[in-house]
Write an enzyme that holds these catalytic residues in place. Structure first.
Site, mmCIF file in Angstrom:
data_model
loop_
_atom_site.group_PDB
_atom_site.id
_atom_site.type_symbol
_atom_site.label_atom_id
_atom_site.label_comp_id
_atom_site.label_asym_id
_atom_site.label_seq_id
_atom_site.Cartn_x
_atom_site.Cartn_y
_atom_site.Cartn_z
ATOM 1 N N ASP A 1 0.816 -1.219 0.000
ATOM 2 C CA ASP A 1 0.000 0.000 0.000
ATOM 3 C C ASP A 1 0.848 1.267 0.000
ATOM 4 O OD1 ASP A 1 -2.267 -1.640 0.264
ATOM 5 O OD2 ASP A 1 -1.981 -1.704 2.425
ATOM 6 N N GLY B 1 -4.061 -3.976 -4.667
ATOM 7 C CA GLY B 1 -4.919 -2.953 -5.258
ATOM 8 C C GLY B 1 -4.079 -1.749 -5.574
HETATM 9 P P1 IMP Z 1 -3.750 -12.445 1.397
HETATM 10 O O1 IMP Z 1 -2.621 -12.016 0.520
HETATM 11 O O2 IMP Z 1 -5.082 -11.980 0.903
HETATM 12 O O3 IMP Z 1 -3.714 -13.897 1.701
HETATM 13 O O4 IMP Z 1 -3.553 -11.699 2.821
HETATM 14 C C1 IMP Z 1 -2.447 -11.970 3.674
HETATM 15 C C2 IMP Z 1 -1.964 -10.711 4.365
HETATM 16 O O5 IMP Z 1 -1.391 -9.836 3.384
HETATM 17 C C3 IMP Z 1 -3.064 -9.888 5.029
HETATM 18 O O6 IMP Z 1 -2.541 -9.260 6.171
HETATM 19 C C4 IMP Z 1 -3.416 -8.854 3.982
HETATM 20 O O7 IMP Z 1 -3.996 -7.700 4.546
HETATM 21 C C5 IMP Z 1 -2.051 -8.580 3.402
HETATM 22 N N1 IMP Z 1 -2.102 -8.105 2.022
HETATM 23 C C6 IMP Z 1 -2.327 -8.820 0.907
HETATM 24 N N2 IMP Z 1 -2.276 -8.039 -0.178
HETATM 25 C C7 IMP Z 1 -1.987 -6.802 0.250
HETATM 26 C C8 IMP Z 1 -1.754 -5.554 -0.417
HETATM 27 O O8 IMP Z 1 -1.794 -5.433 -1.638
HETATM 28 N N3 IMP Z 1 -1.478 -4.505 0.395
HETATM 29 C C9 IMP Z 1 -1.387 -4.601 1.752
HETATM 30 N N4 IMP Z 1 -1.584 -5.736 2.398
HETATM 31 C C10 IMP Z 1 -1.871 -6.830 1.659
#
Ligand code: IMP
Length: 425
Positions: free
Chosen positions: A21, A48
């Site tokens: 982010d 995102g």
């Molecule tokens: P996952 O990647 O959806 O399995 O999430 C695992 C961890 O990574 C969680 O703490 C999410 O909030 C974080 N996370 C995944 N993608 C992002 C991103 O693009 N930005 C910030 N945090 C992320």
């Protein structure tokens, strides 16, 4: 004279040296003006990238941010967990509405497909975890798990004669052993439609990359998430399921890091974390609220509020060293305008002992107490400033202090969300 990042050439990678982010979408959108090729190598629709440019405002998840430059070939590498529902039903719609073509997009047939059962299982697992990770629920973990287990469907499978059979076998397995209630017919129709839309976009990305390198073209790798969420080096288990650093490029494009000329580590002027896991420099109280409001610290993908923290130079330095970062991009410096004092973390203690950083260990990080250096803030709005020397002295000092401690020059400073609100140093 030092070459400005604005006129970059060769092979450049942008990776988060934080928990993600960091505003990557926007710098990539900017640098992609110069790119012959822009490539995604890791992550899926969990990421995102928010982009605000002449075409409008976009939240992209799978599409590389280089898409806005018609001449840039945009690659989705085999290391991406390819979510066609996000790509077609959301991102293509946003692009279509703004009149942006995606004809320059190429998706590798070996990329793993994120399927409906991955999303279901992501949610089920998260709900039953005693210690939640706070995943984005986009099915990314289960999709990568299937790849490693060698049972994942890949993009190229969509065009095989026996796709319906492959799908049926997998759905029967999921329904039988995981008690899911997936409708084969519904998913088949959905993915047959996606296959039609994506057919002209499928291509082997590695030969394209190799040719581009031979020709000496400008190549831009855009990382998703950040190094501290790397599945191996991050704060396991509070991590994502892919390699978010430079190694992710190697894995996705067979490209040795030595061939990457420019490795840009990107972070905000502060840090944030969304989901669970330790954040030693977490900010509480009024300053937390200020940062969340001014910085719009709400997740693009998840809609969740991000926890803000002071910039942690212990983590930043480690991330920069491991990934061979040779320049830093610092975004959102403008959010600090009006702050009387700004802290940066320059070390850790556990109990009364000074400790060195230990990577890949959430328990360790949760015990660490930050040692702060406190710097003066500034009052002035800096969003109109385009030259480093015109920044308030305190802001210049903030930048110089980070450079001195990390030993990496800062070459890009974001002073506002718009494309032009940047200082190239
Ligand atoms: P996952 O990647 O959806 O399995 O999430 C695992 C961890 O990574 C969680 O703490 C999410 O909030 C974080 N996370 C995944 N993608 C992002 C991103 O693009 N930005 C910030 N945090 C992320």
């Amino acid at each position: 004279m030092k070459k400005s990042l604005k006129n970059w050439q060769g092979v450049t990678a942008i990776i988060g040296v934080d928990w993600g982010d960091s505003g990557k979408g926007r710098i990539i959108d900017d640098l992609a003006q110069n790119a012959d090729v822009a490539a995604r190598f890791n992550g899926g629709a969990n990421t995102g990238h928010t982009i605000e440019n002449n075409f409008g405002k976009f939240a992209l998840h799978i599409v590389p941010s280089g898409i806005f430059n018609k001449k840039t070939i945009c690659l989705v590498g085999r290391g991406v967990a390819c979510d066609l529902e996000s790509l077609i039903d959301d991102e293509f719609k946003q692009l279509k509405k703004a009149g942006v073509s995606w004809r320059n997009l190429i998706i590798d047939p070996s990329a793993t497909l994120t399927m409906p059962w991955h999303k279901l299982k992501d949610g089920l697992r998260e709900n039953t975890r005693r210690q939640k990770i706070g995943t984005t629920g986009r099915g990314v973990g289960p999709a990568y798990a299937d790849r490693v287990e060698r049972v994942g469907l890949q993009v190229g499978d969509l065009y095989k004669n026996d796709f319906s059979k492959l799908l049926k076998e997998e759905i029967d397995f999921q329904n039988k052993y995981f008690a899911l209630e997936l409708s084969y017919q519904k998913i088949l129709t959905q993915f047959q439609n996606y296959a039609k839309v994506t057919k002209p976009l499928i291509g082997r990305t590695i030969p394209i990359m190799q040719k581009a390198i031979q020709k000496g073209q400008n190549i831009l790798f855009e990382g998703a998430q950040g190094w501290l969420l790397d599945v191996d080096a991050g704060t396991y288990p509070f991590v994502t399921s892919s390699n978010t650093g430079i190694i992710g490029i190697w894995k996705s494009f067979d490209l040795h890091p030595k061939k990457i000329n420019n490795i840009i580590g990107i972070t905000k002027a502060y840090t944030t974390r969304v989901g669970a896991g330790p954040i030693p420099t977490k900010i509480e109280g009024r300053e937390r609220q200020l940062i969340i409001e001014k910085g719009h610290e709400i997740g693009t993908t998840s809609g969740r509020t991000r926890d803000p923290g002071w910039l942690d130079l212990v983590l930043l330095k480690a991330a920069a060293e491991v990934n061979g970062v040779n320049q830093l991009a610092l975004t959102k410096l403008d959010i600090f305008s009006g702050f009387k004092k700004i802290k940066i973390c320059v070390g850790y203690t556990i109990g009364d002992k000074k400790v060195d950083y230990l990577s890949g260990n959430a328990d360790f990080l949760s015990k660490c107490k930050p040692v702060y250096m406190e710097l003066d803030g500034w009052k002035k709005d800096i969003s109109k400033i385009r030259k480093f020397t015109l920044l308030p002295k305190a802001a210049q000092n903030y930048i110089r202090t980070i450079e001195k401690i990390t030993n990496v020059p800062i070459t890009f400073i974001g002073v506002g969300p718009k494309r032009e609100e940047v200082i190239y140093v």
